[in-house]
Design an enzyme around this catalytic site. Structure first.
Site, short mmCIF file in Angstrom:
data_model
loop_
_atom_site.label_atom_id
_atom_site.label_comp_id
_atom_site.label_asym_id
_atom_site.label_seq_id
_atom_site.Cartn_x
_atom_site.Cartn_y
_atom_site.Cartn_z
N GLY A 136 0.72 -1.00 0.30
CA GLY A 136 -0.16 -0.12 -0.39
C GLY A 136 0.81 1.14 -0.01
O GLY A 136 1.60 1.76 -0.82
N ILE A 162 -2.62 -0.09 -10.74
CA ILE A 162 -1.36 0.74 -11.57
C ILE A 162 -2.79 1.70 -12.75
O ILE A 162 -3.28 0.78 -13.51
CB ILE A 162 -1.02 0.39 -12.43
CG1 ILE A 162 0.21 -0.46 -11.31
CG2 ILE A 162 0.05 0.91 -12.96
CD1 ILE A 162 0.86 0.04 -10.07
N GLU A 249 2.87 15.96 -6.90
CA GLU A 249 2.29 14.89 -7.29
C GLU A 249 0.83 15.61 -6.69
O GLU A 249 -0.26 15.36 -7.00
CB GLU A 249 2.27 13.84 -7.47
CG GLU A 249 3.80 13.14 -8.18
CD GLU A 249 4.35 11.90 -7.10
OE1 GLU A 249 3.19 11.58 -6.78
OE2 GLU A 249 4.82 12.07 -8.39
N HIS A 345 -29.77 17.02 -5.34
CA HIS A 345 -30.67 16.94 -6.96
C HIS A 345 -31.83 16.05 -6.10
O HIS A 345 -32.61 15.77 -7.13
CB HIS A 345 -29.73 15.95 -7.17
CG HIS A 345 -28.82 16.71 -8.26
ND1 HIS A 345 -27.78 17.78 -7.50
CD2 HIS A 345 -29.26 17.20 -9.01
CE1 HIS A 345 -27.15 18.27 -8.40
NE2 HIS A 345 -27.85 17.92 -10.02
N GLY A 370 -2.60 8.68 -4.20
CA GLY A 370 -1.71 10.03 -4.00
C GLY A 370 -1.20 9.62 -2.27
O GLY A 370 -0.75 10.79 -1.84
N ASN A 373 -5.24 10.12 3.32
CA ASN A 373 -5.28 11.05 3.82
C ASN A 373 -5.15 11.27 5.39
O ASN A 373 -4.96 11.79 6.17
CB ASN A 373 -6.85 11.93 3.94
CG ASN A 373 -7.20 12.26 2.57
OD1 ASN A 373 -6.63 12.28 1.62
ND2 ASN A 373 -8.78 12.77 2.10
#
Length: 387
Positions: A136, A162, A249, A345, A370, A373
């Protein structure tokens, strides 16, 4: 002036031209094909070449390597327009914003000349393979090995999640060249996938959202790669290279989220203005107005914070903790805003024909990829401890 078109402190006439080109490309040449790409799980390869023809690939790479000769700002406006149009079926961010800059920053001159021009033309599609099934986010624990044998590395292992993996012609693979070391044992090796013995792509992974984006598993079984493909030509530098590129990034990811957030608010404003309830527009209800006010405020704060981060990056002052703040806060705020907008909505928000439903599914992963969090908060907390 609308909130969506608020002036940016870094915008120039040249960047506006790039934005206009990107907007036309995504809206006219990509959006009509989104359903097909979602059904087949990947884009058609010619769209990459078309993006290259328009100068939308490697816009921040010097012209001597086939790029556009621009800066991060050029890549930022392209990213914003791609996410605003909800065209996440192929990752220009990974290709141009990440892999190209690894090659530019760390590649030998021969490596840059070999791979970057084809990437800029869209003839060579790029991916990066870091994540493993058992590792990970913890890149020090990767087990994919690269062992020297003659003039080659023999690589064994597997990668997962990937992006661009199905069509990729080159892949930057994070390997362990020294299995006894942690961070200092990591190296980056570029593999060229065509007719590569021992290389296998796994199945297209079925995801909650971003279903047109090809995301695959990769397998390496005694795969031989020339040692000349070691990024930068020196072993043990991979972890440091990865860490040095992370601020850029993560800022790219945050910029994409902010564009999605504003699109969600714009879609919901238009919907609530037209939707009638209790004999009046849904927008005239106080709850609707207050919720939209909250959402627009978050979108405006995100844009302001990111504009400051972009300015820091341009001055080479964007540090890892600040980039982590941008990534976690903006992705979290985007998920919150999209959820509120879907609620406004009503039942229609749960229908795939409405953009807000697709945004709801697509944006959730932004809090994970990325760097999760939770990891971003740990990075920030460690920086605070060391003050």
């Amino acid at each position: 002036m609308t909130f969506a078109n608020a002036p940016r402190p870094w915008m120039t006439d040249e960047l506006q031209m790039v934005r206009d080109t990107a907007r036309r490309f995504f809206e006219t040449e990509c959006v009509p094909h989104l359903k097909k790409w979602q059904e087949q799980g990947h884009v058609d390869r010619p769209i990459w070449r078309r993006a290259g023809e328009l100068g939308l690939l490697c816009a921040g790479i010097p012209e001597q390597y086939g790029g556009g000769g621009g800066s991060f700002l050029h890549e930022a406006v392209i990213c914003e327009e791609q996410m605003r149009a909800m065209v996440n079926s192929f990752s220009i961010n990974v290709h141009s914003g990440i892999v190209a800059h690894y090659l530019l920053a760390y590649g030998t001159e021969a490596q840059k000349q070999r791979w970057l021009p084809g990437m800029a033309r869209g003839e060579t599609i790029a991916a990066i393979a870091m994540t493993e099934p058992g590792a990970g986010t913890d890149l020090q624990r990767i087990t994919t090995s690269a062992v020297k044998d003659g003039d080659d590395y023999v690589i064994n292992g597997a990668k997962t999640f990937i992006t661009n993996g199905l069509l990729a012609d080159i892949i930057v693979v994070a390997c362990k060249t020294d299995p006894t070391a942690k961070a200092k044992g990591v190296s980056l090796v570029v593999i060229e996938t065509k007719d590569l013995a021992g290389f296998r792509r796994g199945r297209l992974l079925e995801k909650v959202g971003q279903q047109g984006q090809d995301t695959v598993e990769l397998f390496f079984n005694d795969m031989r790669v020339p040692q000349a493909n070691l990024l930068g030509g020196e072993e043990g530098k991979g972890f440091a290279q990865l860490m040095q590129q992370l601020p850029r990034e993560r800022l790219v990811l945050a910029i994409g989220c902010a564009a999605t957030m504003q699109r969600a608010v714009d879609e919901t404003l238009a919907y609530t203005r037209d939707r009638k309830i209790f004999g009046d527009s849904l927008l005239h209800l106080q709850n609707t107005r207050f919720k939209l006010a909250e959402c627009q405020t978050k979108a405006t704060i995100a844009r302001s914070f990111l504009d400051d981060c972009v300015a820091r990056l341009a001055r080479h002052e964007l540090d890892i903790p600040t980039a982590a703040m941008a990534k976690w806060w903006v992705s979290q705020a985007t998920c919150e805003v999209v959820d509120e907008c879907l609620q406004l909505h009503g039942g229609y928000g749960y229908m795939q024909e409405y953009p807000i439903a697709r945004m709801y599914a697509d944006v959730r992963v932004s809090r994970i990829y990325g760097g999760a969090n939770e990891v971003m908060k740990e990075i920030i907390a460690r920086a605070m401890e060391n003050q």
